[in-house]
Design an enzyme around this catalytic site. Structure first.
Site, PDB file in Angstrom:
ATOM      1  N   PHE A 160       0.854  -1.190   0.000  1.00 26.57           N
ATOM      2  CA  PHE A 160       0.000   0.000   0.000  1.00 26.57           C
ATOM      3  C   PHE A 160       0.885   1.232   0.000  1.00 26.57           C
ATOM      4  O   PHE A 160       1.637   1.475   0.943  1.00 26.57           O
ATOM      5  CB  PHE A 160      -0.953   0.065   1.201  1.00 26.57           C
ATOM      6  CG  PHE A 160      -1.869   1.258   1.088  1.00 26.57           C
ATOM      7  CD1 PHE A 160      -3.032   1.194   0.340  1.00 26.57           C
ATOM      8  CD2 PHE A 160      -1.528   2.476   1.669  1.00 26.57           C
ATOM      9  CE1 PHE A 160      -3.851   2.316   0.183  1.00 26.57           C
ATOM     10  CE2 PHE A 160      -2.344   3.604   1.512  1.00 26.57           C
ATOM     11  CZ  PHE A 160      -3.508   3.516   0.772  1.00 26.57           C
ATOM     12  N   ASP A 201       9.168   3.038   2.283  1.00 25.50           N
ATOM     13  CA  ASP A 201       7.966   3.819   2.555  1.00 25.50           C
ATOM     14  C   ASP A 201       7.674   3.703   4.051  1.00 25.50           C
ATOM     15  O   ASP A 201       7.086   2.727   4.507  1.00 25.50           O
ATOM     16  CB  ASP A 201       6.791   3.298   1.713  1.00 25.50           C
ATOM     17  CG  ASP A 201       5.515   4.101   1.954  1.00 25.50           C
ATOM     18  OD1 ASP A 201       5.467   4.856   2.952  1.00 25.50           O
ATOM     19  OD2 ASP A 201       4.568   3.957   1.154  1.00 25.50           O
ATOM     20  N   LYS A 260       1.971  11.297   7.122  1.00 26.48           N
ATOM     21  CA  LYS A 260       1.119  11.017   8.279  1.00 26.48           C
ATOM     22  C   LYS A 260       1.556  11.765   9.544  1.00 26.48           C
ATOM     23  O   LYS A 260       1.304  12.949   9.655  1.00 26.48           O
ATOM     24  CB  LYS A 260       1.028   9.507   8.484  1.00 26.48           C
ATOM     25  CG  LYS A 260       0.280   8.843   7.322  1.00 26.48           C
ATOM     26  CD  LYS A 260      -0.310   7.493   7.636  1.00 26.48           C
ATOM     27  CE  LYS A 260      -1.339   7.125   6.578  1.00 26.48           C
ATOM     28  NZ  LYS A 260      -0.951   6.028   5.714  1.00 26.48           N
TER      29      LYS A 260
HETATM   30  C1  LIG Z   1      -1.076   6.114   4.245  1.00 27.03           C
HETATM   31  C2  LIG Z   1       0.033   5.587   3.440  1.00 27.03           C
HETATM   32  C3  LIG Z   1       0.379   6.166   2.200  1.00 27.03           C
HETATM   33  C4  LIG Z   1      -0.429   7.267   1.553  1.00 27.03           C
HETATM   34  O1  LIG Z   1      -0.526   8.419   2.311  1.00 27.03           O
HETATM   35  P1  LIG Z   1      -1.680   9.493   1.938  1.00 27.03           P
HETATM   36  O2  LIG Z   1      -1.352  10.663   2.820  1.00 27.03           O
HETATM   37  O3  LIG Z   1      -2.985   8.865   2.280  1.00 27.03           O
HETATM   38  O4  LIG Z   1      -1.557   9.794   0.495  1.00 27.03           O
HETATM   39  C5  LIG Z   1       1.479   5.658   1.540  1.00 27.03           C
HETATM   40  N1  LIG Z   1       2.190   4.649   2.060  1.00 27.03           N
HETATM   41  C6  LIG Z   1       1.886   4.068   3.231  1.00 27.03           C
HETATM   42  C7  LIG Z   1       2.731   2.954   3.756  1.00 27.03           C
HETATM   43  C8  LIG Z   1       0.780   4.511   3.958  1.00 27.03           C
HETATM   44  O5  LIG Z   1       0.450   3.903   5.103  1.00 27.03           O
END
Ligand SMILES: *Cc1c(COP(=O)(O)O)cnc(C)c1O
Length: 405
Positions: A143, A228, A257
């Site tokens: 994700f 990520d 986040k």
């Molecule tokens: C939440 C998330 C994203 C995307 O972040 P947004 O601010 O919703 O675009 C990307 N990678 C990971 C691992 C995430 O948990």
């Protein structure tokens, strides 16, 4: 004081809003620390933390003060001009994470997109990959956000279906499988993009030693390792960055986040090599990226995370929470997983949908979120206390030992 009934808010949302979410039936109007309150005044322990955007807890007073102060002074300059918050933000985040270069963006998905653009450019201009041939390796069940570029390499049907055509240049391998990574690397591979722990997939922790091997393979083949850490970073797993559990360093790290403590969308691409150096004026940008309000909020969010011992607390309380979940004896539970305060309970398929258990937990004063049908995720703010963990465990145990099929 009376407020409109919960159903009224929910019905109005449903009437006017795109139905791209299926929220629990609770309407929140206030938050403080680990708690939120609904419009009827009921209190809940937030065990989702907006998917880890609220590591510092709801409405942290010091982040709030920084935001209010900055909002009254200067909010946006665009990058056509300098502002007096960007340089200190760069310095502080680079110092904290040991990075050399920083690219500020807004959402997490934008940070992912920016990293993809940067490593492709690096591949063509530094590694010498023929133009248009760059390949990026990603993992199944990843994700990385919701933009077109990103959903194009998702393996989740709902995420992808009927949104194509998608951009080429991505190879998908199983998560946690070193041999698969080695086999997928070609001379045109510019990067391996991966989550240290797969969050949305249900808190999937790779085998011990996986990332040490990943680091070695990437170095040996001149492949940029992009971690990520948008969900795992900033203390969530009990370390500042999840890579520290493995004793490795990514070439490119993505944060988002909790970088703003939940106040504002702030994300960043961090790199410790020449990747971000390939971007020249005019080649990438964002109207809001690096704006003074975002920088002031992020600086305060990083400061309280460190100064108030939240990372250490995540390690301690995460261990307590995991032990507690592990000691629940219930036929409904198939497996318990977690690192720091990134935790999940996977239910036996016969136990029914995880959503039902989240609804039951809501009635007990705990907000948690199901993921993938049979998994309940627990990720409270990192300011949670031992007493609050024990309080939550008591209620979680009571719900999991019921049959909610
Ligand atoms: C939440 C998330 C994203 C995307 O972040 P947004 O601010 O919703 O675009 C990307 N990678 C990971 C691992 C995430 O948990």
């Amino acid at each position: 004081m009376s407020s409109p009934p919960v159903d009224d808010f929910i019905a109005r949302e449903a009437r006017f809003g795109a139905r791209n979410y299926e929220p629990l039936g609770v309407v929140l109007s206030r938050g403080e620390g680990v708690f939120v309150w609904d419009t009827q005044g009921n209190r809940y322990l937030d065990c989702l933390s907006a998917y880890s955007a609220l590591n510092q807890g709801h409405c942290h007073p010091k982040i709030l003060a920084a935001m209010v102060e900055q909002a009254g002074r200067l909010t946006l300059t665009s990058r056509a001009f300098h502002n007096d918050q960007l340089a200190p933000f760069y310095e502080e985040i680079a110092e904290l994470t040991g990075s050399h270069k920083v690219l500020p963006m807004n959402s997490g998905a934008e940070a992912v997109e920016s990293a993809i653009k940067s490593v492709r450019k690096w591949g063509y201009e530094v590694k010498g990959v023929p133009d248009g041939q760059a390949e990026i390796i990603v993992c199944a069940n990843n994700f990385h956000g919701r933009t077109l570029g990103v959903v194009g390499f998702s393996t989740d049907a709902a995420t992808r279906e009927h949104f194509g055509p998608f951009a080429p240049g991505f190879r998908i391998i199983p998560f946690g499988d070193l041999a698969a990574l080695e086999a997928a690397i070609t001379p045109n591979t510019v990067a391996f993009l991966v989550e240290p722990i797969q969050g949305e997939a249900g808190v999937i922790i790779p085998p011990a030693g996986y990332f040490t091997g990943v680091r070695e393979l990437c170095t040996a083949h001149e492949v940029m390792l992009i971690l990520d850490e948008i969900q795992t970073g900033l203390g969530r797993t009990g370390k500042l960055l999840a890579e520290q559990h493995e004793g490795i360093e990514a070439d490119v790290t993505l944060l988002g986040k909790a970088l703003s403590g939940g106040f504002y969308p702030v994300s960043a691409v961090l790199s410790n090599n020449e990747v971000l150096g390939t971007l020249k004026p005019g080649q990438h940008g964002s109207t809001f990226g690096g704006n003074p309000l975002a920088c002031a909020v992020a600086r305060a969010a990083l400061r309280v995370l460190v100064e108030e011992g939240m990372i250490e607390n995540a390690a301690v309380q995460g261990e307590r929470f995991l032990q507690g979940l592990g000691s629940i004896r219930a036929n409904t539970v198939r497996e318990v997983r977690g690192r720091g305060l990134m935790l999940a309970v996977e239910l036996n398929p016969e136990a029914g949908r995880a959503r039902r258990y989240c609804e039951a937990l809501q009635l007990e004063g705990i907000l948690a979120k199901d993921t993938h049908e049979h998994t309940i995720r627990f990720a409270p703010p990192l300011v949670i206390t031992s007493d609050q963990v024990d309080w939550a465990l008591e209620r979680i145990a009571a719900i999991l030992t019921q049959d909610l099929t």
